[in-house]
Write an enzyme that holds these catalytic residues in place. Structure first.
Site, mmCIF file in Angstrom:
data_model
loop_
_atom_site.group_PDB
_atom_site.id
_atom_site.type_symbol
_atom_site.label_atom_id
_atom_site.label_comp_id
_atom_site.label_asym_id
_atom_site.label_seq_id
_atom_site.Cartn_x
_atom_site.Cartn_y
_atom_site.Cartn_z
ATOM 1 N N TYR A 179 0.844 -1.210 0.000
ATOM 2 C CA TYR A 179 0.000 0.000 0.000
ATOM 3 C C TYR A 179 0.882 1.265 0.000
ATOM 4 C CZ TYR A 179 -3.912 -3.163 0.925
ATOM 5 O OH TYR A 179 -4.863 -4.158 0.824
ATOM 6 N N GLN A 352 -12.404 -18.586 0.723
ATOM 7 C CA GLN A 352 -13.601 -18.587 -0.112
ATOM 8 C C GLN A 352 -14.687 -17.617 0.340
ATOM 9 O OE1 GLN A 352 -13.325 -23.213 -0.719
ATOM 10 N NE2 GLN A 352 -15.178 -22.483 -1.641
HETATM 11 FE FE1 SF4 Z 1 -11.841 -19.948 4.834
HETATM 12 FE FE2 SF4 Z 1 -10.510 -19.154 7.018
HETATM 13 FE FE3 SF4 Z 1 -11.626 -17.338 5.370
HETATM 14 FE FE4 SF4 Z 1 -13.106 -18.901 6.943
HETATM 15 S S1 SF4 Z 1 -11.676 -17.343 7.609
HETATM 16 S S2 SF4 Z 1 -13.483 -18.419 4.763
HETATM 17 S S3 SF4 Z 1 -11.989 -20.832 6.889
HETATM 18 S S4 SF4 Z 1 -9.960 -18.716 4.925
#
Ligand code: SF4
Length: 687
Positions: A179, A352
């Site tokens: 940044y 994800q």
């Molecule tokens: Fe996946 Fe960890 Fe993000 Fe939850 S906090 S979505 S387990 S990477």
């Protein structure tokens, strides 16, 4: 599962280094766990303040010693997205007062992070030291004038003062990850000829002046944390010697804690994905530590208390920064302190539902904990009327549903046809880097055990059995069935399903064709290419594989990478649809998998039509109209899946039993653990 109160008297700490108090600036913090700043996607949303407050308050109640908010720009140009996530006035800061108040009400402490995005902003007013475009952004930034540089420093100071007025315990100044501050420090982005560019001491002036001015406005009774870039991972990035000079200079300018960050966002090396071993970068903090006397914080892929304990015990760092780990489990700290390791919902580093959401402009949550950032919406209250519930299927969707419903007081029996819980996660955990999935299976199994769920393994539930057992509602979570191939030769012995391959029931020969270019196809390729590799488990092997200098001596901490001489399989990956492979992979993780497959020489063929299979291999028509036989010893079918509905809702309705399909049994278009677990939790709350 209720969070353990941070305020109750707890037994002797199971992780003594992690739970030793530490002095930091004007405060003594009760343990070494910091909730590192994470973009939530809600910064700048005025009507989401209550939601953010509930989110951070839960982490404070869960024992986190110090929380850092998502990043707020110190002025309009410094915001990350078109959302007004910046502190340009007292009013902007006061809008966040309920967040600070909620954390304090739980006995916690919270810093507001000041992050000027510089050329990384996703809007059309981006500025930087020089007009040098980032490889991951569309726009070219406008170079700041010398007067604007001075004003930007004043904006940091004013924003910090406003944050203090709004009740925050201080600020974190984001000086890493590429940044604005990183952009001032590195020659690759700073081509100025004035007193803010050129020699290193000139480039260092910007962060030092920011820290000095912020400290002056905050006074000594507030905490000032600075996040230094401990390892840059880009050409033209800083060397260890320069990083240590930055660390010492910001300490002298008034920083109380030195947090560390790893890699610019444009780095071509994974920094937080599943490819990175646990604590795979803690050593980089350890290299910076000798430069300062203030506490140093290690970060990146620290997801378990034993990992955090080992870092602090080793002396590499004084504290640990956990971000995603606390998204996954708000009570991580309290449970660890209680010695309740089995009760911790471990972050599996999938990105994800957190970073992939943020970078596609959706609010973050968590795949293994859909309640994260939706604490109010997902509040589980005791059931008004206790019901007899059957859950059909012991994958993650079924386990999440069973645990949630049982915790609310329902009598739950789970039927699983296999002899083990876990479903698709039991396959996934065999993929290199996805070993963390075993943690989720163990966690949900433990939650079910504590909630009193009756688990029947090797048991297929017939509708009549459910009727006889007095079941009132069936949650059908029986998952998916892999879609079969229907071309001539589909029953040839060289054809295997991905399920049989990953389960170890069928081996693969040296030449492999993978039918299907989605997430499962990539998993199969990674399994074949990397299953003997230690790079996902061993930081030294990881560094060697990705070309990271463990001494961080040269520019950016890079060196020539080392790869295995020859990949163990020659792979051709095919798909019917035209276009690039991996489009369905996560935005923040897909590139890592694509690089791994490209390095292993995988051949990609899109837009093909499958003709037949025989002893020679897989016959196809290519997108260019040519016919070809892909010579293969093994053909792995990853061509999608169909819902597997172990029970029919019509039959159940005839017996007076309610029915809800969840997870793959509801929709099997893409294997989607995020939706499956959320489905499970939602029905567990709703019944
Ligand atoms: Fe996946 Fe960890 Fe993000 Fe939850 S906090 S979505 S387990 S990477």
């Amino acid at each position: 599962m209720p969070a353990t109160s941070f305020h109750t008297e707890l037994p002797m700490a199971s992780y003594p280094h992690l739970f030793a108090p530490i002095a930091a600036g004007p405060f003594t913090l009760p343990n070494r766990i910091i909730m590192g700043s994470m973009h939530t996607g809600l910064e700048g949303e005025r009507d989401a303040v209550a939601r953010i407050a509930a989110f951070y308050a839960a982490r404070a109640r869960g024992g986190t010693a110090l929380i850092v908010t998502g990043g707020y720009g110190p002025n309009r140009a410094g915001r990350m997205t078109p959302h007004p996530a910046y502190i340009g006035s007292r009013e902007d800061a006061m809008a966040l007062k309920p967040v600070a108040d909620a954390v304090h009400a739980e006995g916690g402490r919270i810093l507001l992070q000041l992050l000027h995005s510089g050329r990384y902003g996703y809007h059309d007013e981006i500025v930087a030291p020089s007009a040098v475009k980032s490889p991951i952004n569309k726009g070219v930034p406008r170079a700041l004038s010398a007067a604007e540089v001075v004003q930007t420093i004043e904006d940091y100071a004013a924003a910090a003062a406003y944050a203090r007025e709004a009740g925050f315990d201080g600020v974190e100044i984001m000086g890493s990850e590429g940044y604005l501050i990183s952009q001032f420090l590195a020659l690759r982005t700073n081509q100025r000829a004035d007193e803010w560019g050129g020699a290193f001491e000139n480039r260092l002036r910007f962060p030092v002046e920011v820290v000095k001015r912020v400290r002056a406005r905050l006074g000594r009774d507030a905490l000032l944390m600075y996040r230094v870039s401990a390892l840059e991972l880009v050409d033209g990035g800083l060397s260890l010697g320069e990083i240590r000079r930055v660390a010492a200079a910001v300490e002298a300018a008034g920083a109380d804690i030195l947090n560390t960050g790893i890699g610019w966002h444009e780095a071509q090396i994974p920094t937080i994905t599943q490819a990175v071993p646990r604590a795979g970068y803690a050593w980089a903090a350890g290299l910076v530590k000798p430069a300062v006397k203030i506490p140093v914080v290690a970060s990146n892929r620290i997801n378990a208390p034993e990992t955090a304990e080992a870092i602090i015990a080793s002396g590499e760092a004084d504290m640990v920064s956990l971000a995603r780990a606390l998204l996954a489990d708000e009570a991580f700290a309290a449970k660890a302190r209680n010695g309740d390791r089995a009760g911790i919902n471990i972050c599996i580093a999938c990105n994800q539902a957190c970073l992939d959401h943020y970078f596609t402009f959706k609010p973050a949550t968590c795949l293994v904990n859909p309640r994260a950032l939706r604490e109010v919406e997902f509040a589980a209250v005791p059931a008004k009327a206790k019901k007899r519930i059957a859950v059909i299927g012991g994958g993650l969707a079924g386990m999440a549903a069973a645990a949630t419903a049982a915790e609310r007081g329902h009598a739950v029996t789970l039927y699983e046809a296999a002899d083990a819980l876990g479903g698709q996660f039991n396959l996934a955990k065999r993929i290199p880097g996805k070993q963390e999935f075993a943690e989720s299976v163990a966690y949900f199994a433990e939650r079910m055990r504590r909630a009193g769920v009756t688990v029947k393994l090797g048991a297929r539930a017939e509708a009549s059995v459910l009727k006889a057992a007095g079941i009132e509602h069936a949650i059908v979570a029986s998952g998916i069935a892999p879609r079969a191939l229907t071309i001539p030769g589909a029953d040839h012995p060289k054809v295997v399903s991905y399920v049989d391959l990953l389960a170890g029931r069928k081996p693969a020969g040296p030449r492999v064709a993978i039918i299907g270019g989605g997430g499962v196809g990539f998993d199969v390729a990674l399994y074949l290419l990397e299953r003997a590799s230690k790079t996902h488990l061993d930081p030294a092997a990881f560094a060697a594989h990705w070309g990271i200098d463990p001494g961080n001596e040269g520019s950016g901490g890079l060196r020539k990478n080392e790869h295995a001489d020859a990949p163990p399989h020659r792979i051709t990956m095919l798909k019917r649809s035209p276009g690039p492979f991996g489009r369905t992979l996560g935005k923040t993780t897909g590139w890592v998998h694509r690089i791994a497959l490209q390095r292993a020489g995988v051949r990609f063929l899109d837009g093909v039509a499958y003709r037949s299979i025989d002893d020679r291999g897989l016959h196809i028509a290519r997108a260019d109209g040519g016919e070809e036989c892909i010579a293969a010893d093994t053909i792995v079918v990853c061509a999608g899946q169909e819902p597997l509905r172990a029970l029919d809702e019509g039959v159940l309705a005839g017996l007076g039993i309610g029915c809800t399909y969840v997870g793959g049994a509801k929709v099997a278009a893409e294997l989607d653990a995020k939706r499956a677990i959320e489905d499970g939790v939602r029905i567990g709350i709703a019944l």
